[in-house]
Design a protein around this motif. Structure first.
Motif, short mmCIF file in Angstrom:
data_model
loop_
_atom_site.label_atom_id
_atom_site.label_comp_id
_atom_site.label_asym_id
_atom_site.label_seq_id
_atom_site.Cartn_x
_atom_site.Cartn_y
_atom_site.Cartn_z
N VAL A 66 0.97 -1.19 -0.10
CA VAL A 66 -0.13 -0.06 0.08
C VAL A 66 1.03 1.04 -0.13
N THR A 67 1.76 1.25 0.66
CA THR A 67 2.74 2.40 1.02
C THR A 67 3.73 2.54 -0.29
N GLY A 68 4.05 1.47 -0.78
CA GLY A 68 5.09 1.26 -1.64
C GLY A 68 4.57 1.86 -3.10
N ILE A 69 3.51 1.95 -3.40
CA ILE A 69 3.00 2.63 -4.72
C ILE A 69 3.43 4.16 -4.45
N GLY A 70 3.22 4.84 -3.40
CA GLY A 70 3.58 6.02 -3.59
C GLY A 70 5.22 6.26 -3.14
N ALA A 71 5.73 5.25 -2.47
CA ALA A 71 7.20 5.35 -2.52
C ALA A 71 7.84 5.30 -3.66
N ALA A 72 7.48 4.33 -4.50
CA ALA A 72 7.99 3.98 -5.83
C ALA A 72 8.07 5.56 -6.76
N ARG A 73 6.63 6.04 -6.78
CA ARG A 73 6.66 7.28 -7.57
C ARG A 73 7.42 8.38 -6.87
N GLU A 74 7.53 8.73 -5.55
CA GLU A 74 8.27 9.76 -5.28
C GLU A 74 9.87 9.35 -5.17
N SER A 75 10.28 8.06 -5.31
CA SER A 75 11.68 7.96 -5.25
C SER A 75 11.88 8.09 -6.75
N ARG A 76 11.18 7.76 -7.69
CA ARG A 76 11.48 8.16 -9.32
C ARG A 76 11.54 9.70 -9.36
N ARG A 77 10.80 10.38 -9.11
CA ARG A 77 10.81 11.66 -9.09
C ARG A 77 11.95 12.35 -8.58
N GLN A 78 12.36 11.86 -7.19
CA GLN A 78 13.63 12.39 -6.34
C GLN A 78 14.71 12.10 -7.41
N LEU A 79 14.90 11.00 -7.88
CA LEU A 79 16.04 10.46 -8.65
C LEU A 79 16.11 11.53 -9.87
N ASP A 80 14.89 11.85 -10.38
CA ASP A 80 14.82 12.72 -11.65
C ASP A 80 15.29 14.09 -11.39
N VAL A 81 14.89 14.59 -10.17
CA VAL A 81 15.46 15.98 -9.66
C VAL A 81 16.59 15.67 -9.42
N LEU A 82 17.32 14.57 -8.93
CA LEU A 82 18.81 14.64 -8.35
C LEU A 82 19.53 14.82 -9.69
N GLY A 83 19.19 13.82 -10.89
CA GLY A 83 19.70 13.73 -12.01
C GLY A 83 19.91 15.13 -12.57
N ARG A 84 18.70 15.97 -12.68
CA ARG A 84 18.85 17.06 -13.52
C ARG A 84 19.84 18.22 -12.39
N LEU A 85 19.72 17.99 -11.06
CA LEU A 85 20.69 19.03 -10.17
C LEU A 85 21.94 18.56 -10.52
N ALA A 86 22.43 17.34 -10.58
CA ALA A 86 23.86 16.84 -10.65
C ALA A 86 24.47 17.43 -12.17
N ARG B 98 21.73 31.33 -7.92
CA ARG B 98 20.22 31.00 -7.37
C ARG B 98 19.37 30.09 -7.89
N ALA B 99 19.60 29.86 -9.25
CA ALA B 99 19.17 28.84 -9.91
C ALA B 99 19.43 27.56 -9.55
N LEU B 100 20.78 27.15 -9.07
CA LEU B 100 21.23 25.90 -8.37
C LEU B 100 20.51 25.90 -6.83
N GLY B 101 20.56 26.92 -6.17
CA GLY B 101 19.76 26.80 -4.99
C GLY B 101 18.29 26.50 -5.20
N GLU B 102 17.52 26.99 -6.05
CA GLU B 102 16.31 26.46 -6.28
C GLU B 102 16.02 25.13 -6.59
N ALA B 103 16.97 24.45 -7.64
CA ALA B 103 16.91 22.95 -7.98
C ALA B 103 17.31 22.27 -6.68
#
Length: 552
Positions: A177-197, A221-226
């Protein structure tokens, strides 16, 4: 996106099967820890029952054995953790090596930026660590250890065993039940991390330009927002992970409370029972949920790993390059382009249109024309980084499309307009072209490229260290190091792309002299705008403006 996730999950499971024998040790150690916990719980039950006056039997011997088992359990737990770390490190090293080989194989055909590639090699591969080091052992132990404990408790009290089994079966449901949300949020987190890096690495590479145009503060400032977006995404992932842990703790607390009530009622006279076995059943609740707790803690890491695998699998699961292998590299090559066309995906106009020319062994051809006319495309075709859309390219009469692209690169030496110098010694940078070369061969290549003319004045000669990107030497000296690599490689086909660009006339003359020696006896194609360099050959092929002129 869903097919990409499915591909990533399937790829992870194949990697897990290849890692199975390395996971046997941490799983075995985990089962031994469970056995120690069961024995310790029984001994403590005997001791406590004796202290409370319900029965006799527990004494100092039981306490000494329990203490020894606790020390043994701690040692086994440390060994299990070390074995898991070793399994994770081996899996990451193997996957990172395969990914690096794949990126090298793609070369310029891969349109990802430097920062995105770095994020793939570092962040995405690191995200797989929890899957191999913790999730796989925890998943297996979450099945075996609770099942073994339930069987043991069944012999003491079958009702307690049924309660443990029922609560244990609710754990994976809560995780799902919680894993559905965890998988979605983890993918979004990795996408943001990839763009930031990627943004961070790219901006570091262009830091001098940003400062020159007074854009450093804006980019900061842009890096700070990311970074703030990444922080927000990370907190969302942690909220989902804490919810998962809270559900597990709730199930554990309910089980412990129910068994305490049941056996307390039995002990007060409502039913016959052995106080030692009653207390043993209660003490087994923490041991029963310990593997499930580890399973829950690793579940978030498994979701992160699946998100990373969705990015890595399409790269690593691509079919291997098709084509023939060379039995040996020929000493001399002839090159023929016959009606070659090249159209890049998404491009409105072709990069090359009906290009035709023939080059005999040992002949030098100059490619001239405006920027964007297709000079670099000719070189990329000959290095196998792209395939012709139409027409035929032949080397020694054989169609190059029948060869693996990597085999084409065995035939050539390439020098671009900006040679990349790696952090290390000049000798190491030259030997990069052929690591097995002898010291004498490296020295001859350095002399042929006129590297020794400036290396002799350096503190340690060829063993002088230079910084990443050639820090410490000039652009012309870096080009001569690149030419020394080409001399050391000693390939029959020489491909040069603007090798004298941005050089002053004096340095250009030295580099041209070295290029002349490099091209002697070899087939060479040189893309250039330099009028001085055109003097090396009478064959000039002009590209651009819908016309081709092969001028003798």
């Amino acid at each position: 996106m869903r097919s990409q996730r499915a591909l990533g999950s399937a790829w992870l499971m194949r990697q897990a099967r290849g890692q199975a024998w390395r996971l046997a040790l941490p799983i075995g150690l985990g089962l031994m820890v469970t056995a120690c916990q069961v024995t310790i719980a029984f001994l403590f039950a005997r001791i406590i029952v004796t202290l409370l006056g319900f029965a006799s039997g527990g004494g100092w011997n039981d306490l000494a054995v329990a203490g020894g088992l606790m020390l043994l359990s701690a040692g086994l737990s440390v060994g299990q953790e070390l074995a898991q770390q070793s399994a994770g490190e081996h899996a990451r090293a193997r996957i990172r090596a395969a990914l690096f080989d794949r990126l090298l194989e793609l070369g310029p055909a891969d349109r990802r930026g430097v920062g995105e590639k770095a994020s793939l090699l570092v962040d995405r591969v690191e995200a797989l660590d929890g899957f191999f080091a913790r999730w796989l052992p925890a998943m297996t132990l979450a099945l075996l250890s609770p099942a073994a404990i339930a069987i043991i408790v069944w012999r003491a009290d079958w009702v307690s065993a049924l309660v443990l089994i029922a609560m244990g079966l609710l754990v994976p449901i809560a995780m799902a039940v919680t894993g559905i949300g965890a998988a979605r949020e983890s993918r979004r987190q990795l996408d943001v991390l990839g763009r930031l890096a990627g943004r961070f690495v790219d901006r570091l590479r262009g830091l001098a330009t940003l400062v020159q145009f007074n854009r450093a503060e804006d980019e900061a400032r842009a890096l700070g927002e990311a970074a703030e977006e990444f922080r927000w995404r990370t907190m969302r992932v942690l909220r989902v992970a804490f919810l998962s842990s809270a559900m597990l703790e709730l199930l554990s607390a309910f089980t412990l409370g129910y068994l305490a009530w049941r056996h307390g009622a039995l002990l007060t006279g409502r039913g016959p029972t052995d106080p030692t076995l009653s207390l043993f059943c209660i003490l087994m609740v923490p041991a029963f949920f310990a593997p499930l707790r580890a399973f829950s803690a690793a579940y978030h890491e498994a979701m992160s790993a699946r998100g990373a695998a969705a990015e890595l699998a399409p790269l690593l699961e691509a079919p291997p390059e098709a084509g023939l292998l060379l039995e040996e590299v020929p000493r001399r090559v002839a090159v023929v382009f016959n009606g070659v066309e090249l159209l890049h995906a998404g491009a409105a106009a072709p990069a090359l249109s009906r290009l035709t020319f023939a080059l005999a062994p040992g002949e030098v051809l100059m490619l001239v024309g405006p920027s964007g006319a297709g000079k670099s495309s000719v070189l990329r075709l000959l290095m196998g980084f792209v395939r012709p859309t139409a027409g035929r390219i032949a080397i020694n009469g054989q169609d190059v499309t029948r060869l693996r692209p990597a085999e084409l690169r065995r035939l050539s030496s390439y020098v671009g307009q900006r040679a990349h110098i790696f952090g290390g010694t000049l000798r190491e940078n030259i030997a990069l072209a052929r690591p097995e070369a002898t010291e004498a061969e490296v020295l001859r290549a350095a002399e042929a490229a006129r590297v020794m003319s400036f290396a002799a004045d350096l503190p340690q000669g060829l063993d002088t260290r230079v910084g990443e990107g050639g820090h410490g030497i000039s652009g012309g000296q870096a080009q001569r190091v690149a030419l020394a690599r080409a001399f050391l490689r000693d390939a029959p086909l020489v491909l040069l792309d603007e090798p004298t660009a941005s050089l002053d006339p004096g340095t250009e003359a030295e580099v041209i002299e070295a290029i002349g020696r490099l091209c002697t006896g070899r087939t060479a194609i040189i893309a250039t705008h330099s009028a001085a360099l055109l003097g090396l050959s009478g064959r000039v092929l002009e590209l651009g403006d819908r016309r081709l002129a092969d001028v003798g």
